[in-house]
Design an enzyme around this catalytic site. Structure first.
Site, PDB file in Angstrom:
ATOM      1  N   TRP A  35      -2.517  -3.013  -2.121  1.00  0.00           N
ATOM      2  CA  TRP A  35      -2.256  -3.964  -1.880  1.00  0.00           C
ATOM      3  C   TRP A  35      -3.295  -5.226  -1.064  1.00  0.00           C
ATOM      4  CZ3 TRP A  35       0.101  -8.170   1.592  1.00  0.00           C
ATOM      5  CH2 TRP A  35       0.750  -9.207   1.070  1.00  0.00           C
TER       6      TRP A  35
ATOM      7  N   GLU B  43      18.355 -17.584  -7.254  1.00  0.00           N
ATOM      8  CA  GLU B  43      17.715 -16.173  -7.618  1.00  0.00           C
ATOM      9  C   GLU B  43      17.206 -16.008  -8.475  1.00  0.00           C
ATOM     10  OE1 GLU B  43      17.367 -13.493  -6.214  1.00  0.00           O
ATOM     11  OE2 GLU B  43      17.531 -12.052  -7.863  1.00  0.00           O
TER      12      GLU B  43
ATOM     13  N   CYS C 219       0.917  -1.598  -0.150  1.00  0.00           N
ATOM     14  CA  CYS C 219      -0.267   0.039  -0.254  1.00  0.00           C
ATOM     15  C   CYS C 219       0.749   1.235   0.790  1.00  0.00           C
ATOM     16  CB  CYS C 219      -0.329   0.385   1.126  1.00  0.00           C
ATOM     17  SG  CYS C 219      -2.183  -1.294   1.206  1.00  0.00           S
TER      18      CYS C 219
ATOM     19  N   ARG D 196       4.419  -0.385  -4.711  1.00  0.00           N
ATOM     20  CA  ARG D 196       3.725  -1.335  -3.346  1.00  0.00           C
ATOM     21  C   ARG D 196       2.738  -1.289  -3.391  1.00  0.00           C
ATOM     22  NH1 ARG D 196       6.878   2.505   0.256  1.00  0.00           N
ATOM     23  NH2 ARG D 196       5.039   1.251   2.122  1.00  0.00           N
TER      24      ARG D 196
ATOM     25  N   LYS E 106      13.865 -14.477  -9.921  1.00  0.00           N
ATOM     26  CA  LYS E 106      13.293 -14.152 -10.744  1.00  0.00           C
ATOM     27  C   LYS E 106      12.876 -14.757 -11.676  1.00  0.00           C
ATOM     28  CE  LYS E 106      14.148 -10.774  -9.353  1.00  0.00           C
ATOM     29  NZ  LYS E 106      15.207 -10.504  -7.993  1.00  0.00           N
TER      30      LYS E 106
ATOM     31  N   GLU F  54       8.199 -15.479 -10.645  1.00  0.00           N
ATOM     32  CA  GLU F  54       7.724 -13.820  -9.967  1.00  0.00           C
ATOM     33  C   GLU F  54       7.121 -12.413 -11.118  1.00  0.00           C
ATOM     34  OE1 GLU F  54       9.805 -10.801  -7.321  1.00  0.00           O
ATOM     35  OE2 GLU F  54      11.439 -11.379  -8.398  1.00  0.00           O
TER      36      GLU F  54
ATOM     37  N   HIS G 294      19.479 -35.918  -5.249  1.00  0.00           N
ATOM     38  CA  HIS G 294      18.713 -36.699  -3.893  1.00  0.00           C
ATOM     39  C   HIS G 294      17.004 -36.465  -4.109  1.00  0.00           C
ATOM     40  CE1 HIS G 294      22.526 -36.979  -1.891  1.00  0.00           C
ATOM     41  NE2 HIS G 294      23.260 -35.989  -1.877  1.00  0.00           N
TER      42      HIS G 294
ATOM     43  N   ASN H 194      -1.909   2.060   5.398  1.00  0.00           N
ATOM     44  CA  ASN H 194      -0.853   1.305   5.366  1.00  0.00           C
ATOM     45  C   ASN H 194      -0.698   0.565   6.607  1.00  0.00           C
ATOM     46  OD1 ASN H 194       1.336  -0.630   3.818  1.00  0.00           O
ATOM     47  ND2 ASN H 194       2.755   1.257   4.168  1.00  0.00           N
ATOM     48  N   GLY H 195      -0.679  -0.902   6.145  1.00  0.00           N
ATOM     49  CA  GLY H 195       0.230  -1.894   7.249  1.00  0.00           C
ATOM     50  C   GLY H 195      -1.453  -2.824   7.753  1.00  0.00           C
TER      51      GLY H 195
ATOM     52  N   LYS I 297       6.948  -4.848  -4.051  1.00  0.00           N
ATOM     53  CA  LYS I 297       7.815  -3.559  -3.573  1.00  0.00           C
ATOM     54  C   LYS I 297       8.542  -3.727  -2.193  1.00  0.00           C
ATOM     55  CE  LYS I 297      11.893  -2.376  -5.146  1.00  0.00           C
ATOM     56  NZ  LYS I 297      12.121  -3.618  -6.156  1.00  0.00           N
TER      57      LYS I 297
END
Ligand code: F6R
Length: 609
Positions: A74, A482, A2, A27, A486, A489, A505, A100-101, A604
């Site tokens: 969000w 990574e 948010c 955000r 990438k 996502e 394994h 926000n939160g 973000k």
């Protein structure tokens, strides 16, 4: 998680709010809204969808006002919808709130407020804030907010206004960030500095438990008890141009291409090519303490965790100090053991990740002296850590971290060299050669970027695959993780990263012609081992793409395709192997038509648990 923006001043309020929201959209982006005060009447416009949908709605039917608030969401409590989009109103409709939160005790608060006669319109936790302020309102928005926040549990950055105490915006925070912008006869409040940069570089960062009262004549600050506060004004050096795409199709691509420069910026001035000495006094942790440390613990989330994992190899190899690497979200709940001879490193690009902040506070409680690596100036983690090393990546707008990852690795390489020198673990010749290698990294990165078109061509072949495997070992194992992160996502293709030695394994059972594997195989101490992994995959008909040194002829006929990188000191290869995995993921996602800069369900900075 948010974004909030508030504006009071002579410009077109709706325009300033929309432009601000566009810069905060990374955000959160499932719904958005603004509220403006139009001659003592609150006008609200909200939409499910992106800021562009809100902008379209406002273009069809504009809102005029003299000040106002905006929000990009969000979703945490309540699905993304127009009703659940902020701003939220109280029962009278004369007060609006953006948040926000997460308000953790919103259910008991909601029940109590309902019993007291308040009626709720949404499924959100935020709406309780509007009703609580309404409950305590006796003419002063500031006082009502002070009383309301006493009842809130959780994390919040809030901004509110009321037509009954106008013109005025009241903002406060516990947890997520809030920054006040001081312009010429105009004032702002925002979740971060990005929307403010085109208006002013004078900013005041709110601390937890502080309230800002923003009026046309200026801004006052107080604590939750109403005592007034003198706050420091910071001058930010980031420029508005830094948050433009500058001709690139996406921010992510622009940020991938910025990597040589940001690594250069982070190294420059901190290590001398002439003397071979490190100049890291700025970190604020004494050389005496660092000389004595026997262990390092690195704490981070997501991509920053992967950078931390690379840092583990740097520090163990160069400084000969054992390193544990921990997910902040796990570490904060552990009965962890820390002694006075352990260096704690926390890594966070945003400096606002809730779990990292909580872990930082937990380690401080146990008497540790944490050193933070952050990119965002004056962020909560930057302010609360005892020691600090900034990365100089500039603002990163693409939700998927790229340039800040490389920059975090650069910062970790500097710390590893610093520790190695203090502990006298490197002789002068090795030290000079490492420093020279580090300085050459940006040039080598540029060389890889010049092959972007061929990586794009290669990526085209893979756009319809559903699964991908990434393998690496030793210092490139984190790059396998990574690379997989990438790809998944931003393109929504399922991808897994594994250390090559773990294949046997279990994961090898997956291999067939439908799962391509990206193998990261520079010539290093595990080269031969990776070669064996390659033949195990080939025997099972798997397609292999390899990232290898350009002078490696041996690999050419062992795999299906090779992406070449310049040779360098094996320890520093992650700086180079990172770029192909980022570009590969980017091109696949872009060709699949995915929203690269704002992937679904992500935000973000993760300012909630
Ligand atoms: C992935 C990504 C995230 C962040 C993570 C931590 O591309 O960006 O995994 O790395 O949310 O964020 P910071 O570094 O801001 O603490």
């Amino acid at each position: 998680m948010c974004g909030i923006i508030g504006y009071i001043g002579p410009k077109s309020v709706a325009q300033v709010l929309i432009e601000g929201l566009k810069k905060l959209e990374y955000r959160g982006y499932d719904s958005a809204g603004i509220a403006v005060d139009d001659e003592n009447e609150i006008k609200v416009r909200r939409v499910k969808g992106k800021i562009s949908d809100l902008e379209e709605s406002l273009a069809k039917s504009p809102l005029q006002g003299s000040y106002g608030l905006g929000h990009t969401r969000w979703a945490t409590h309540g699905r993304p919808s127009e009703e659940n989009a902020h701003p939220h109103r109280d029962c009278t409709g004369s007060l609006v709130v953006v948040h926000n939160g997460i308000i953790e005790n919103y259910l008991p608060l909601k029940k109590k407020l309902k019993d007291e006669g308040h009626s709720f319109q949404t499924e959100t936790d935020t709406e309780v804030i509007a009703h609580l302020i309404e409950k305590y309102f006796q003419g002063s928005l500031e006082e009502a907010t002070q009383r309301a926040v006493q009842e809130l549990e959780g994390a919040y950055a809030i901004a509110a206004f009321s037509t009954q105490d106008a013109p005025k915006i009241v903002a406060t925070k516990v947890g997520p960030p809030a920054v006040v912008g001081l312009g010429e006869n105009e004032y702002f409040v925002s979740s971060d500095i990005n929307p403010l940069l085109s208006h002013t570089q004078r900013m005041v960062f709110l601390e937890d438990g502080e309230i800002a009262v923003i009026e046309p004549e200026g801004v006052r600050f107080s604590d939750f008890k109403g005592s007034s506060l003198e706050k420091r004004v910071d001058y930010l050096t980031w420029t508005p141009l830094m948050i433009e795409k500058e001709g690139f199709k996406h921010f992510m691509l622009k940020e991938i291409f910025e990597q040589p420069q940001v690594v250069r910026d982070t190294i420059t001035g901190r290590v001398s090519l002439d003397s071979g000495e490190m100049c890291l006094d700025e970190i604020g942790i004494s050389a005496e303490f660092l000389k004595k440390i026997k262990k390092t613990v690195i704490i981070a989330c997501g991509t920053s965790y992967h950078a931390g994992l690379v840092g583990k190899y740097f520090i163990e190899t160069l400084a000969d100090i054992p390193v544990d690497i921990e997910y902040a979200s796990e570490y904060r709940y552990r009965d962890f053991i820390l002694d006075r001879e352990t260096l704690v490193l926390v890594i966070s690009q945003s400096g606002e990740t809730a779990d990292v902040l909580a872990a930082l506070r937990a380690v401080k409680k146990r008497g540790a002296v944490p050193l933070a690596i952050c990119n965002v100036k004056n962020s909560s983690i930057a302010r609360e850590a005892e020691g600090l090393l900034y990365t100089h990546a500039g603002p990163e707008i693409g939700v998927a971290a790229t340039k800040t990852f490389s920059d975090q690795m650069a910062a970790l390489a500097l710390i590893a060299l610093h520790l190695a020198q203090l502990k006298e673990k490197v002789d002068s010749e090795t030290n000079f050669s490492l420093i020279e290698d580090l300085h050459r990294i940006p040039y080598r990165m540029e060389k890889i970027l010049s092959q972007a078109e061929s990586i794009e061509k290669l990526a085209r072949r893979f756009i319809s695959f559903s699964h991908f495997l990434y393998l690496g070992r030793w210092v490139n194992y984190p790059i396998a993780l990574e690379g997989a992160l990438k790809l998944k996502e931003i393109s929504y293709i399922h991808a897994e990263g594994y250390p090559g030695g773990e294949m046997k394994h279990g994961p090898i059972a997956l291999i067939d012609e439908k799962i391509p594997t990206m193998v990261i195989i520079p010539r290093d101490r595990v080269y031969e081992k990776m070669m064996s992994n390659i033949s195990e995959i080939k025997t099972r008909l798997g397609y292999i793409l390899a990232i290898a040194f350009e002078d490696d002829k041996e690999i050419q006929d062992k795999v299906d395709k090779v992406i070449s990188i310049p040779s360098t000191n094996p320890l520093f290869t992650p700086f180079l192997t990172t770029i192909p995995v980022q570009l590969f993921a980017y091109y696949i996602a872009a060709m699949r038509g995915a929203d690269v800069d704002q992937p679904r369900n992500l935000a973000k900075s993760v300012t909630v648990e």
